[in-house]
Scaffold this active site. Structure first.
Site, short mmCIF file in Angstrom:
data_model
loop_
_atom_site.label_atom_id
_atom_site.label_comp_id
_atom_site.label_asym_id
_atom_site.label_seq_id
_atom_site.Cartn_x
_atom_site.Cartn_y
_atom_site.Cartn_z
N GLY A 73 4.33 5.68 5.48
CA GLY A 73 4.36 4.34 4.93
C GLY A 73 3.01 3.67 4.74
O GLY A 73 2.96 2.52 4.32
N GLY A 100 0.75 4.70 2.62
CA GLY A 100 0.33 4.83 1.23
C GLY A 100 -0.56 6.01 0.93
O GLY A 100 -1.27 6.02 -0.07
N LYS A 101 -0.51 7.04 1.79
CA LYS A 101 -1.43 8.16 1.59
C LYS A 101 -1.10 8.98 0.33
O LYS A 101 -2.01 9.47 -0.33
CB LYS A 101 -1.50 9.06 2.81
CG LYS A 101 -0.22 9.73 3.23
CD LYS A 101 -0.45 10.57 4.48
CE LYS A 101 0.85 11.20 4.94
NZ LYS A 101 1.78 10.20 5.49
N THR A 102 0.19 9.10 -0.01
CA THR A 102 0.53 9.85 -1.22
C THR A 102 0.02 9.14 -2.46
O THR A 102 -0.56 9.75 -3.36
CB THR A 102 2.04 10.07 -1.32
OG1 THR A 102 2.48 10.89 -0.22
CG2 THR A 102 2.42 10.77 -2.62
N SER A 103 0.22 7.82 -2.53
CA SER A 103 -0.29 7.05 -3.66
C SER A 103 -1.81 7.15 -3.75
O SER A 103 -2.37 7.35 -4.83
CB SER A 103 0.12 5.58 -3.55
OG SER A 103 1.52 5.44 -3.62
N ASP A 131 4.36 17.98 2.34
CA ASP A 131 5.34 17.10 2.99
C ASP A 131 6.75 17.56 2.65
O ASP A 131 7.08 17.71 1.47
CB ASP A 131 5.14 15.67 2.51
CG ASP A 131 5.93 14.66 3.33
OD1 ASP A 131 6.97 15.04 3.89
OD2 ASP A 131 5.53 13.50 3.38
N THR A 188 8.60 6.14 2.15
CA THR A 188 8.24 7.14 3.15
C THR A 188 8.83 6.86 4.52
O THR A 188 9.43 7.76 5.13
CB THR A 188 6.71 7.29 3.23
OG1 THR A 188 6.21 7.63 1.94
CG2 THR A 188 6.32 8.36 4.22
#
Length: 590
Positions: free
Chosen positions: A24, A26-29, A51, A509
């Site tokens: 949550g 925001g690492k993927t973004s 992931d 997430t």
């Protein structure tokens, strides 16, 4: 603290750029936007996700697979989605197949169980990652940068540093639950893994980006990850504080939100303060599609959407509903579970106080190494009917190791003792030791409630379940299972005695990770009875444009939880941070 400047991906020079952080944050973004920005600058870039619940497909609006594919609209950018769950299934079958017609069925079931936990998925993900990096087109000069969303954890890397685990473990040890089992079929890949770990630790090759939010819990979690990775040699780290609210304006909620962020940053853990630190502005909505990702490093210009009128209907269900439901039982075990940064410590403290306020005896305990519990309660103050304790993981793990070695010293030769010592150095040992300490706390409770913050994971429960089921056959690490552990597992599976509360945030997430945790618990025979959707903006009457749009985006995930939860409650974002007895009790009154 280092002065915070806006994060600039183009300044990253290493070939490997790894993003890590709790659910949550925001690492993927951020990883995806970084990859797009680097490709825009003329570099050839590969982004990989390991992931199990990867949403790279959603972010890029494109179907991805294990083999890299070009991203439409971003020349020079390629992406791959590694599926560790599928890899884990294939790996389990590869390890078990040679033994199917040789070992008894009970032994096969034991091996299957020990390969069903989180360690196997972690190692399978690392295996896929290492194979991809070793591929000729990746190893050569094909890509200028390789961006990894969801980097290997310290837990995974510590597993790979257990040398005896690579040498025929299953051939001699077919029973029980251990971290060593998942490694036992990978002997031929030891050199490949060593090279991969070496590349991770080389500051000339790798940059590790720790992503956190500007709140206390997320920053503490990031500091813990930083320390764990530093201890295994990964020192080239930097921090990105994601989601800083700019321009709060005159809106009361927005000003309070920004003030809380400023306070959290001022009290940033010392370890993070020593690292290069950057910031990212809070965006009003999820960044989906290449066009939106290109805007991540641009100034935020939200639309002038106003808050919904009236605010979102909570259907009358607040934290008081959880407390009242528990009071019907009169006693029992309450476990708050969830990923780091979602507020489970706050929820555990509030539930415990709500129960104590009604006149029942409550023992509140934590297994969190950071021990936020006293901070949440506002200090070491006395509350009628409430007692508080802390299970210190390092201490109980050391006691557990010493006990196991002492009990086995007479019957094992030196080689056996060496293997036992290594097994007891694995990350799962701490989980079991902490759980046994928790079991001891619960065994002392009589006609009262025990509320546990940071409860054992489904992985821990599966490990202990395997140990319980096969302990008579075991001649190694776990030895005899203490009576309070044998009694506790059936109690945890009894919904009349135990209530599991999953805590999440109304975002993709954290919700998806909590859903995976629910599935893991169900495999262990435990059904979560409540979900708490924490820090919701939907019921808050803010008119700050960025927060208003974020509130609208929460609807999808609130409805998602309602479809998968037995019962759920929403906790609105609080203008006054819920710290201290009085403010925590307010949560249980609404």
């Amino acid at each position: 603290m280092n002065e915070q400047t806006q994060f600039d991906p183009v300044a990253l020079q290493t070939k490997f750029i790894f993003f890590t952080g709790k659910g949550g944050v925001g690492k993927t973004s951020l990883a995806s936007a970084t990859a797009v920005r680097l490709a825009e600058s003329g570099k050839r870039v590969l982004i990989i996700s390991t992931d199990p619940a990867s949403n790279l497909d959603d972010v890029f609006e494109q179907r991805l697979a294990a083999d890299p594919v070009a991203i439409t609209g971003a020349p020079g950018l390629f992406a791959a989605n590694l599926d560790p769950e599928e890899a884990a299934r294939a790996y389990r079958e590869c390890v078990i197949a040679p033994y199917r017609n040789i070992l008894p069925e009970s032994a096969i079931r034991s091996i299957e169980e020990q390969l069903s936990g989180a360690c196997t998925v972690e190692i399978a993900a690392f295996d896929e990652f290492a194979k991809l990096l070793a591929a000729s087109e990746v190893k050569g000069s094909c890509y200028d940068h390789i961006v990894l969303d969801t980097a290997p954890t310290g837990h995974t890397l510590r597993l790979l540093n257990l040398p005896m685990a690579w040498t025929g473990y299953l051939e001699e040890h077919t029973n029980g639950a251990s971290c060593l089992g998942p490694l036992s079929g990978l002997g031929g890949k030891k050199d490949l893994y060593a090279q991969t770990v070496s590349a991770l630790a080389d500051p000339l090759q790798t940059t590790l980006v720790l992503v956190a939010r500007p709140d206390r819990a997320a920053l503490v979690e990031a500091a813990r990850a930083a320390d764990e990775l530093l201890q295994i040699g990964i020192a080239n780290q930097q921090v990105v504080i994601n989601g800083v609210l700019d321009n709060p304006g005159d809106d009361l909620a927005a000003k309070s939100y920004r003030s809380r962020q400023d306070l959290a940053l001022a009290l940033m853990p010392p370890l993070l303060s020593q690292l290069p630190t950057y910031r990212m502005t809070l965006h009003p909505h999820g960044l989906i599609g290449v066009g939106a990702l290109k805007q991540m490093f641009q100034p935020v210009i939200p639309s002038s959407v106003r808050a919904p009128q009236p605010p979102y209907d909570l259907d009358g269900a607040g934290l008081h509903s959880v407390v009242e439901d528990l009071m019907k039982k009169g006693r029992g075990i309450v476990m708050t579970m969830g990923k780091g940064g979602v507020g489970k410590t706050t929820m555990a403290a509030a539930i415990a106080l709500g129960l104590a306020e009604k006149g029942v005896r409550v023992h509140l305990s934590t297994t969190d190494p950071a021990a936020h519990l006293l901070s949440a309660l506002g200090g070491d103050q006395q509350v009628e009917h409430l007692t508080v304790s802390r299970i210190e993981p390092k201490s109980v793990t050391e006691q557990y190791r010493n006990k196991m070695i002492a009990e086995n010293k007479e019957r094992l030769d030196q080689e056996g003792l060496d293997l036992l010592a290594e097994d007891l150095s694995s990350p799962c040992t701490e989980e079991i030791a902490v759980f046994q300490a928790f079991a001891e706390v619960v065994s002392k409770a009589d006609q009262s409630f025990v509320v546990l913050d940071t409860a054992p994971t489904g992985h821990t429960l599966l490990l202990l379940d395997a140990a319980e089921a096969y302990h008579r056959e075991m001649q190694r690490a776990t030895g005899d299972i203490p009576i309070h552990v044998r009694q506790l597992l059936p109690r945890l599976r009894n919904p009349e005695e135990t209530v599991v509360v999953l805590v999440t945030l109304p975002e993709a997430t954290p919700v998806l990770e909590a859903e995976r945790l629910q599935e893991d618990l169900r495999r262990a025979g435990i059904i979560p009875q409540w979900w708490i959707i924490n820090q919701c903006w939907l019921p808050v009457a803010t008119t700050q444009p960025v927060l208003t749009q974020r509130a609208q985006a929460e609807r999808e995930w609130v409805e998602y939880v309602r479809r998968i939860a037995s019962q759920e409650v929403m906790i609105p974002w609080q203008v006054e941070e819920p710290v201290g007895v009085e403010r925590l009790l307010r949560l249980t009154h609404s």
